[in-house]
Design a protein around this motif. Structure first.
Motif, PDB file in Angstrom:
ATOM      1  N   TYR A   9       1.241  -1.286  -0.329  1.00 20.84           N
ATOM      2  CA  TYR A   9      -0.188   0.285  -0.103  1.00 20.84           C
ATOM      3  C   TYR A   9       0.575   1.364  -0.356  1.00 20.84           C
ATOM      4  O   TYR A   9       2.198   1.322   0.050  1.00 20.84           O
ATOM      5  N   HIS A  11       1.155   5.925   1.327  1.00 21.61           N
ATOM      6  CA  HIS A  11       0.327   6.006   2.179  1.00 21.61           C
ATOM      7  C   HIS A  11       1.482   7.502   2.290  1.00 21.61           C
ATOM      8  O   HIS A  11       2.692   7.470   1.634  1.00 21.61           O
ATOM      9  N   THR A  23       4.872  10.372  -0.657  1.00 24.86           N
ATOM     10  CA  THR A  23       4.019   9.033  -0.888  1.00 24.86           C
ATOM     11  C   THR A  23       5.762   8.317  -0.770  1.00 24.86           C
ATOM     12  O   THR A  23       6.537   8.060  -1.314  1.00 24.86           O
ATOM     13  N   GLY A 122      -4.759   3.239   0.646  1.00 23.68           N
ATOM     14  CA  GLY A 122      -3.379   3.024   2.179  1.00 23.68           C
ATOM     15  C   GLY A 122      -4.191   2.170   2.709  1.00 23.68           C
ATOM     16  O   GLY A 122      -5.091   0.366   2.718  1.00 23.68           O
TER      17      GLY A 122
END
Length: 237
Positions: A9, A11, A23, A122
Motif C-alpha cells: 500500500y 501512504h 508518498t 492505504g
C-alpha cells in the motif's frame, strides 16, 4: 473459510526535518478475512434457468440469501458466460487460503478472484475493500457463490423500423438508462412481455424481423425472490 492476504500500500509520510509529505510504498499489509460457509437450506434455490439456445449448458440455479440472488458460475445476459475460464459449465473457483498482493504497481490485482484495488487507498482502505470482497461471497456445499442481478425481460428495437433491424425480446440482469422502464418485465410477466413486444413490432412495421423468444426458460420456485416491478404496472402478478 479464512483467506489471509499480504498486501502492499502507499501512504504519505513527512520525513524527519521535512515539512512536505512524501508518498511511501509499504509491504507490511496483513489481514485475514472470512468467507461464510452456510448450509444450503439458508439459501434455497429461487430460480432455475435453462438456456434453450445452448442445450449443452447446464441449468443455472439462482439461490436467494440476504435479499440477493447468488449463482456459482459466471453469468452474461442471464446465461452462463461462454467466455468463462474452464468453459460455460465451470463454477467459480475457490480462493487459496493465502493470497499475496505484494507489488510495486499502482494497483493490487488478482483477476481470478475479482480483486482490483488501488495502492493509494492505504492500509486501512485496502483492508476494508478485502473485507467487502469476502462479504460478497458465500460457500454452499463446497461451491463458491457470488451475488448477481435479478433476471428480467426487456423488449429491444434495432434499426430504422419496417424490418430494418427489428424488434426482439431479450433477457437482462440490469437496467439500461437508454431504454425506458416500460420495456422491462419481471420473469413472472413473460406473457405481458411477449404482448408488448408484438405491439412494438406492429407499430414499427417489423413483420419479419421480430422475435419474442429470449432463448432462456425460467422456473420460479420462490416468487417472493422476484423484486423487480415497473412502477407503471405495479407488483408482478
Amino acid at each position: 473459510m479464512n483467506v489471509t492476504f499480504t498486501y502492499s500500500y502507499s501512504h504519505n509520510v513527512v520525513p524527519p526535518r521535512c515539512r512536505l509529505p512524501r508518498t511511501v510504498r509499504e509491504h507490511d499489509g496483513l489481514i485475514t478475512v472470512a468467507i461464510r460457509d452456510i448450509p444450503a437450506e439458508q439459501a434455497p434455490v429461487a430460480i432455475i434457468s435453462r438456456n434453450t439456445s445452448a442445450p449443452t449448458h447446464d441449468p443455472v440455479e439462482y439461490r436467494t440469501f440476504e435479499g440477493c440472488l447468488w449463482t456459482n458460475c459466471k453469468m452474461f445476459a442471464c446465461a452462463r458466460d461462454n467466455k468463462a475460464e474452464g468453459g460455460p459449465n465451470s463454477t467459480h473457483r475457490l480462493p487459496e487460503p493465502e493470497i499475496s498482493l505484494l507489488t510495486d504497481s499502482v494497483t493490487l490485482s488478482h483477476w481470478d478472484q475479482g480483486i482490483y484495488v488501488g495502492a493509494y487507498q492505504g492500509k486501512a482502505g485496502i483492508a476494508e475493500y478485502l473485507e467487502r470482497w469476502a462479504r460478497d461471497r458465500i460457500i454452499i456445499d463446497g461451491l463458491l457463490y457470488l451475488p448477481v442481478g435479478e433476471p428480467m425481460y426487456v423488449v429491444m428495437t434495432f434499426g430504422l423500423s419496417n424490418n430494418h433491424g427489428g424488434t426482439s425480446l431479450h433477457c437482462t440482469d440490469h437496467l439500461n438508462p437508454n431504454i425506458k422502464d416500460s420495456s422491462y418485465f419481471s420473469i413472472l410477466e413473460h406473457e405481458q412481455a411477449s404482448d408488448y413486444a408484438r405491439s412494438v413490432a406492429a407499430n414499427r412495421g417489423d413483420t419479419i424481423k421480430y422475435s419474442d423468444d429470449p432463448g432462456i426458460d425460467f422456473q420460479v420456485l420462490i416468487p417472493e425472490a422476484i423484486r423487480w416491478k415497473n412502477p407503471r404496472r405495479g407488483v408482478p402478478a
